[in-house]
Design an enzyme around this catalytic site. Structure first.
Site, PDB file in Angstrom:
ATOM      1  N   HIS A   1       0.801  -1.229  -0.050  1.00 20.89           N
ATOM      2  CA  HIS A   1       0.150  -0.075  -0.045  1.00 20.89           C
ATOM      3  C   HIS A   1       0.806   1.313  -0.161  1.00 20.89           C
ATOM      4  O   HIS A   1       0.504   2.321  -0.445  1.00 20.89           O
ATOM      5  CB  HIS A   1      -0.885   0.012   1.114  1.00 20.89           C
ATOM      6  CG  HIS A   1      -2.207  -0.917   1.001  1.00 20.89           C
ATOM      7  ND1 HIS A   1      -3.377  -0.419   1.341  1.00 20.89           N
ATOM      8  CD2 HIS A   1      -2.376  -2.161   0.387  1.00 20.89           C
ATOM      9  CE1 HIS A   1      -4.265  -1.492   0.958  1.00 20.89           C
ATOM     10  NE2 HIS A   1      -3.552  -2.490   0.457  1.00 20.89           N
ATOM     11  N   ASP A   2       2.121   1.157   0.744  1.00 21.63           N
ATOM     12  CA  ASP A   2       2.884   2.416   0.799  1.00 21.63           C
ATOM     13  C   ASP A   2       3.383   2.469  -0.705  1.00 21.63           C
ATOM     14  O   ASP A   2       3.469   3.734  -1.453  1.00 21.63           O
ATOM     15  CB  ASP A   2       4.067   2.334   1.685  1.00 21.63           C
ATOM     16  CG  ASP A   2       5.021   3.258   1.555  1.00 21.63           C
ATOM     17  OD1 ASP A   2       4.646   4.373   1.675  1.00 21.63           O
ATOM     18  OD2 ASP A   2       6.168   3.152   1.698  1.00 21.63           O
TER      19      ASP A   2
ATOM     20  N   GLY B   1       4.558   6.023  -4.644  1.00 19.47           N
ATOM     21  CA  GLY B   1       5.970   5.271  -4.660  1.00 19.47           C
ATOM     22  C   GLY B   1       6.287   4.961  -2.986  1.00 19.47           C
ATOM     23  O   GLY B   1       5.607   5.087  -2.243  1.00 19.47           O
TER      24      GLY B   1
ATOM     25  N   ASP C   1       7.730   5.641  -0.307  1.00 21.82           N
ATOM     26  CA  ASP C   1       8.394   6.641   0.307  1.00 21.82           C
ATOM     27  C   ASP C   1       8.034   6.802   1.783  1.00 21.82           C
ATOM     28  O   ASP C   1       8.174   7.895   2.428  1.00 21.82           O
ATOM     29  CB  ASP C   1       8.002   7.819  -0.192  1.00 21.82           C
ATOM     30  CG  ASP C   1       6.441   8.197  -0.182  1.00 21.82           C
ATOM     31  OD1 ASP C   1       5.775   7.235  -0.002  1.00 21.82           O
ATOM     32  OD2 ASP C   1       6.083   9.408  -0.672  1.00 21.82           O
TER      33      ASP C   1
ATOM     34  N   SER D   1       4.803   7.264   2.902  1.00 20.04           N
ATOM     35  CA  SER D   1       3.841   8.105   3.124  1.00 20.04           C
ATOM     36  C   SER D   1       2.697   7.469   4.070  1.00 20.04           C
ATOM     37  O   SER D   1       2.045   8.150   4.539  1.00 20.04           O
ATOM     38  CB  SER D   1       3.521   8.922   1.788  1.00 20.04           C
ATOM     39  OG  SER D   1       3.086   7.898   1.001  1.00 20.04           O
TER      40      SER D   1
ATOM     41  N   PRO E   1      -4.989  -0.795  -6.241  1.00 20.28           N
ATOM     42  CA  PRO E   1      -5.876  -1.685  -7.264  1.00 20.28           C
ATOM     43  C   PRO E   1      -7.152  -2.180  -6.235  1.00 20.28           C
ATOM     44  O   PRO E   1      -6.797  -2.475  -5.054  1.00 20.28           O
ATOM     45  CB  PRO E   1      -4.975  -2.743  -7.555  1.00 20.28           C
ATOM     46  CG  PRO E   1      -3.799  -2.974  -6.444  1.00 20.28           C
ATOM     47  CD  PRO E   1      -3.443  -1.430  -6.032  1.00 20.28           C
TER      48      PRO E   1
ATOM     49  N   HIS F   1      -1.756 -12.826  -1.098  1.00 15.64           N
ATOM     50  CA  HIS F   1      -3.073 -12.930  -0.744  1.00 15.64           C
ATOM     51  C   HIS F   1      -3.109 -14.338   0.032  1.00 15.64           C
ATOM     52  O   HIS F   1      -3.946 -14.819   0.621  1.00 15.64           O
ATOM     53  CB  HIS F   1      -4.266 -12.933  -1.604  1.00 15.64           C
ATOM     54  CG  HIS F   1      -4.553 -11.703  -1.907  1.00 15.64           C
ATOM     55  ND1 HIS F   1      -5.442 -11.388  -3.154  1.00 15.64           N
ATOM     56  CD2 HIS F   1      -4.076 -10.398  -1.552  1.00 15.64           C
ATOM     57  CE1 HIS F   1      -5.472  -9.978  -3.219  1.00 15.64           C
ATOM     58  NE2 HIS F   1      -4.669  -9.372  -1.963  1.00 15.64           N
ATOM     59  N   THR F   2      -1.946 -15.245  -0.092  1.00 14.50           N
ATOM     60  CA  THR F   2      -1.711 -16.471   0.535  1.00 14.50           C
ATOM     61  C   THR F   2      -1.639 -16.536   2.035  1.00 14.50           C
ATOM     62  O   THR F   2      -1.974 -17.417   2.836  1.00 14.50           O
ATOM     63  CB  THR F   2      -0.825 -17.494   0.001  1.00 14.50           C
ATOM     64  OG1 THR F   2      -0.604 -18.544   0.377  1.00 14.50           O
ATOM     65  CG2 THR F   2       0.704 -16.708   0.249  1.00 14.50           C
TER      66      THR F   2
ATOM     67  N   ASP G   1      -6.989 -17.858   1.926  1.00 12.42           N
ATOM     68  CA  ASP G   1      -7.127 -19.466   1.201  1.00 12.42           C
ATOM     69  C   ASP G   1      -7.152 -20.260   2.666  1.00 12.42           C
ATOM     70  O   ASP G   1      -7.546 -19.948   3.735  1.00 12.42           O
ATOM     71  CB  ASP G   1      -5.816 -19.345   0.399  1.00 12.42           C
ATOM     72  CG  ASP G   1      -4.419 -19.608   1.200  1.00 12.42           C
ATOM     73  OD1 ASP G   1      -4.430 -19.564   2.607  1.00 12.42           O
ATOM     74  OD2 ASP G   1      -3.298 -19.633   0.639  1.00 12.42           O
TER      75      ASP G   1
ATOM     76  N   THR H   1      -4.889 -21.798   4.087  1.00 13.92           N
ATOM     77  CA  THR H   1      -3.771 -21.926   5.047  1.00 13.92           C
ATOM     78  C   THR H   1      -3.250 -20.462   5.252  1.00 13.92           C
ATOM     79  O   THR H   1      -2.447 -20.135   4.862  1.00 13.92           O
ATOM     80  CB  THR H   1      -2.384 -22.587   4.404  1.00 13.92           C
ATOM     81  OG1 THR H   1      -2.138 -22.158   2.942  1.00 13.92           O
ATOM     82  CG2 THR H   1      -2.799 -24.513   4.270  1.00 13.92           C
TER      83      THR H   1
END
Length: 325
Positions: free
Chosen positions: A68-69, A74, A76, A78, A164, A194-195, A245, A247
């Protein structure tokens, strides 16, 4: 004379390359702090291990925070900044309200300030913490080039527009990743993050109860999986959690098996089956027992960690990660 012209031509090419690198946020290197803070990686590794040993689920949160950063302004740091009286920071953006693990970054920063004050950026610390946290839960290890500097700007709305969406289709996902310099393979590989971890009911209730506004379910979901999801998430549930998922505390290739079975939680997970390249990778990993996944993930993480970095004299080295100097 000819030699002089050749030397001038070489110097011009080097200058062009240098300008290109600066414009594209390059300038990171392994061992960046070898003289100014030689124990930086050992200190971050020890701090991170202390937290992950007590709470392994933080690993997923720290990986997500790094992602997410990097996707907003970029890599940075933030995302680490607090809001002020005059500004709502990225932390307050809707996609970031469930971020976890800020205390790990803060603890690493405190330890580094004691060892080498004013030297190591919070952006670099976050990149290292994310890597070390995943490695602590037996995930892949990747090299982290350092030299990032911290940004001074953090705007909540940019988290909503730059990250996204879990509701995105494959065209939107590919465009979003391409805008960050990442290709289609990076998209499907990094989705494999996302695992680990969990999500909350609001991201899936629409798929379960009112997908097209007619009280229907998303046809891309396995019909046999829907009753199980409905037993956990009511239409108004905002607190219950769902494993990404089977696991959720292990970094493995199971995510791809789940997606192939049409049991990925997000619409963006299901979207990976709607593109030739991403679908082929999902099928490969679901059958190969992760033979290439760790190596692929490591390469894509290195690329992601270079998005829009501030280097040289840009930005600053924050004394406290939540506050600009």
């Amino acid at each position: 004379m000819a030699i002089q012209k050749q030397l001038i031509a070489v110097l011009q090419l080097l200058l062009i390359a240098l300008v290109f690198d600066i414009a594209n946020g390059k300038g990171l290197e392994l061992g960046f702090y070898r003289y100014t803070c030689p124990r930086v990686e050992a200190i971050v590794r020890k701090t991170t291990a202390n937290y992950i040993h007590r709470a392994p689920s933080l690993a997923a949160g720290l990986l997500r925070m790094h992602f997410h950063d990097c996707f907003v302004r970029g890599c940075d740091g933030s995302v680490l900044l607090n809001s002020t009286a005059n500004n709502q920071a990225e932390k307050e953006g809707i996609p970031n309200l469930t971020l976890r693990g800020f205390q790990v970054v803060d603890a690493a920063k405190t330890a580094l300030e004691a060892a080498c004050p004013g030297v190591v950026s919070c952006a670099d610390i976050l990149a290292l913490v994310a890597r070390d946290a995943i490695y602590q839960i037996k995930g892949p290890f990747w090299p982290v080039p350092l030299g990032r500097r911290d940004g001074r700007v953090s705007i909540a709305n940019e988290a909503l527009t730059s990250l996204p969406s879990p509701f995105a289709n494959i065209t939107q996902l590919k465009a979003n990743f391409a805008s960050k310099g990442l290709n289609t393979k990076d998209l499907v590989v990094l989705s494999g993050g996302h695992t680990v971890g969990v999500s909350h009911c609001p991201v899936i209730v629409n798929r379960l109860y009112n997908f097209t506004g007619k009280g229907d379910t998303d046809p891309s979901l396995d019909p046999k999986f829907i009753p199980q999801l409905k037993s956990i998430c009511s239409p108004t549930d905002t607190t219950s959690v769902l494993a990404m998922d089977r696991t959720p505390r292990s970094f493995d290739e199971d995510y791809y098996t789940v997606v192939l079975r049409k049991r990925g939680l997000f619409q963006s997970d299901a979207a990976l089956l709607n593109d030739k390249q991403t679908s082929a990778y999902v099928k490969l990993q679901s059958k190969s027992f992760g033979y290439t996944f760790f190596n692929d993930f490591s390469k894509s993480m290195v690329k992601m960690g270079k998005i829009g970095v501030l280097t040289g004299s840009a930005g600053e080295i924050r004394r406290t990660c939540a506050l600009v100097n």
